[in-house]
Design an enzyme around this catalytic site. Structure first.
Site, mmCIF file in Angstrom:
data_model
loop_
_atom_site.group_PDB
_atom_site.id
_atom_site.type_symbol
_atom_site.label_atom_id
_atom_site.label_comp_id
_atom_site.label_asym_id
_atom_site.label_seq_id
_atom_site.Cartn_x
_atom_site.Cartn_y
_atom_site.Cartn_z
ATOM 1 N N LYS A 16 0.853 -1.200 0.000
ATOM 2 C CA LYS A 16 0.000 0.000 0.000
ATOM 3 C C LYS A 16 0.880 1.238 0.000
ATOM 4 O O LYS A 16 1.995 1.251 0.545
ATOM 5 C CB LYS A 16 -0.952 0.037 1.196
ATOM 6 C CG LYS A 16 -0.313 0.239 2.586
ATOM 7 C CD LYS A 16 -0.133 1.692 3.017
ATOM 8 C CE LYS A 16 0.938 1.797 4.088
ATOM 9 N NZ LYS A 16 1.278 3.079 4.592
ATOM 10 N N ASP A 146 -3.279 -1.328 8.967
ATOM 11 C CA ASP A 146 -3.223 -1.385 7.498
ATOM 12 C C ASP A 146 -3.680 -2.728 6.937
ATOM 13 O O ASP A 146 -3.703 -2.896 5.721
ATOM 14 C CB ASP A 146 -1.780 -1.169 7.014
ATOM 15 C CG ASP A 146 -1.291 0.245 7.251
ATOM 16 O OD1 ASP A 146 -2.119 1.170 7.302
ATOM 17 O OD2 ASP A 146 -0.060 0.414 7.371
HETATM 18 O O1 C5P Z 1 -1.674 -0.776 13.759
HETATM 19 P P1 C5P Z 1 -0.232 -1.043 13.644
HETATM 20 O O2 C5P Z 1 0.206 -2.229 14.483
HETATM 21 O O3 C5P Z 1 0.269 -1.169 12.246
HETATM 22 O O4 C5P Z 1 0.519 0.216 14.258
HETATM 23 C C1 C5P Z 1 1.883 0.216 14.549
HETATM 24 C C2 C5P Z 1 2.209 1.443 15.386
HETATM 25 O O5 C5P Z 1 2.065 2.631 14.588
HETATM 26 C C3 C5P Z 1 1.297 1.665 16.569
HETATM 27 O O6 C5P Z 1 1.746 0.965 17.697
HETATM 28 C C4 C5P Z 1 1.379 3.161 16.768
HETATM 29 O O7 C5P Z 1 2.573 3.503 17.427
HETATM 30 C C5 C5P Z 1 1.511 3.683 15.349
HETATM 31 N N1 C5P Z 1 0.214 4.085 14.754
HETATM 32 C C6 C5P Z 1 -0.404 5.230 15.206
HETATM 33 N N2 C5P Z 1 -1.598 5.632 14.653
HETATM 34 C C7 C5P Z 1 -2.155 4.923 13.655
HETATM 35 C C8 C5P Z 1 -1.536 3.751 13.173
HETATM 36 C C9 C5P Z 1 -0.338 3.356 13.750
HETATM 37 O O8 C5P Z 1 0.108 5.908 16.109
HETATM 38 N N3 C5P Z 1 -3.310 5.330 13.123
#
Ligand code: C5P
Length: 303
Positions: A16, A146
């Site tokens: 993506k 994602d």
């Molecule tokens: O959701 P995912 O595990 O991919 O997110 C990884 C990290 O990215 C989260 O722990 C957070 O620190 C950050 N994040 C965020 N806000 C989002 C998506 C991700 O702060 N909308």
């Protein structure tokens, strides 16, 4: 008589990019509210699932992709996806997963999320579940912000923490140069820098610009070039100042737009067509690996 279940299933899921990434102030749960326009591009992760006596995951990769940072234990996102689906369906089935990664690791291209999306769909088919898309999307949202987009693909809006995905009208084909680097970047570190940069400034509620919505609906690559943007880019550049050079070099080499992909460090350059992208890639190869990709492409697909 029902069809026999397959002995293995292979699914590929796309990388993506964020055509626009609007980021709001950090929420109490530590995530940031997003208003983003995702696009799936033609770099893929392929996941094969086979029944096995115990859970396992192995990994291979395309040329130039370093997978030393990919965990092969219980924290692997594809393995977590398979286990989550088994638990949800109340099954005691286990699988051996093989990942063939064509998306750079920790590059801001959601390569791990593509593995997770592909594993969900592969196990759904392997086990003959035929779960509704809504169920797979809910499970995907548990795995990461994602991951749902990896199932949906195409061009789509993302809200919430990125997990609430709706397809966007898109009549175009867009040719990108995707410039990747050996060293990846930590997404939480980039968001933490974003918080430090905006402390006290009360970031406004993010929105996807109307101009971007219209550009996609019209398939107008030049209008899209004017509308792309990434609120995380200043932080990516603070953490990796050298990215300013290739971003400038891409524009000097006539790319229509250049921006950091997601949390970075991958840089994206939008081009007129595939020939133009080939020329722009030639000017960027001194800075990193310059791959060609086009979007939008489909989400996770059974091969
Ligand atoms: O959701 P995912 O595990 O991919 O997110 C990884 C990290 O990215 C989260 O722990 C957070 O620190 C950050 N994040 C965020 N806000 C989002 C998506 C991700 O702060 N909308």
């Amino acid at each position: 008589m029902p069809d026999a279940l397959p002995s293995e299933v292979t699914v590929r899921a796309p990388a993506k990019i964020n055509l626009h990434l609007g980021v709001g102030p950090v929420r109490p749960d530590g995530f940031h509210p997003l208003a983003t326009a995702y696009q799936a591009i033609s770099l893929f992760s392929t996941v094969t699932a086979r029944p096995a006596d115990d859970w396992s995951v192995t990994c291979s990769a395309g040329e130039g992709i370093d997978v030393t940072g990919v965990p092969l234990d219980d924290t692997n996102l594809a393995l977590r996806a398979a286990r989550l689906l088994a638990e949800h369906a109340g099954l005691d089935h286990r699988v051996a997963l093989h990942l063939d990664k064509g998306i750079p690791v920790a590059g801001g291209l959601a390569g791990g999320s593509a593995d997770g999306a592909a594993a969900l769909l592969a196990c759904d088919r392997l086990w003959g579940l035929g779960a509704p898309m809504g169920t797979l999307l809910e499970l995907a949202a548990h795995l990461g912000s994602d991951v749902p987009f990896g199932l949906v693909g195409g061009s789509a809006s993302g809200h919430g923490r990125g997990e609430l995905v709706s397809p966007m009208a898109d009549t175009g084909r867009y040719d990108w140069v995707v410039l990747t680097f050996d060293e990846g970047m930590s997404t939480p570190a980039v968001y933490a820098d974003f918080d430090a940069l905006h402390e006290g400034n009360g970031v406004a509620d993010p929105e996807i610009p109307d101009a971007l919505v219209k550009a996609l609906a019209a398939g107008d690559v030049r209008a899209l070039a004017r509308a792309v943007g990434n609120d995380l880019q200043p932080s990516s550049l603070r953490l990796r100042p050298f990215l300013a050079e290739p971003l400038r070099a891409g524009l000097d080499a006539s790319a229509l737009a250049g921006l950091v992909s997601g949390s970075g460090p991958t840089c994206l350059f939008l081009c007129e067509d595939a020939d133009h992208a080939t020329r722009v890639a030639g000017a960027l190869s001194a800075y990193g690996r310059a791959a060609l990709a086009h979007g939008p492409v489909a989400g996770a697909t059974v091969l």
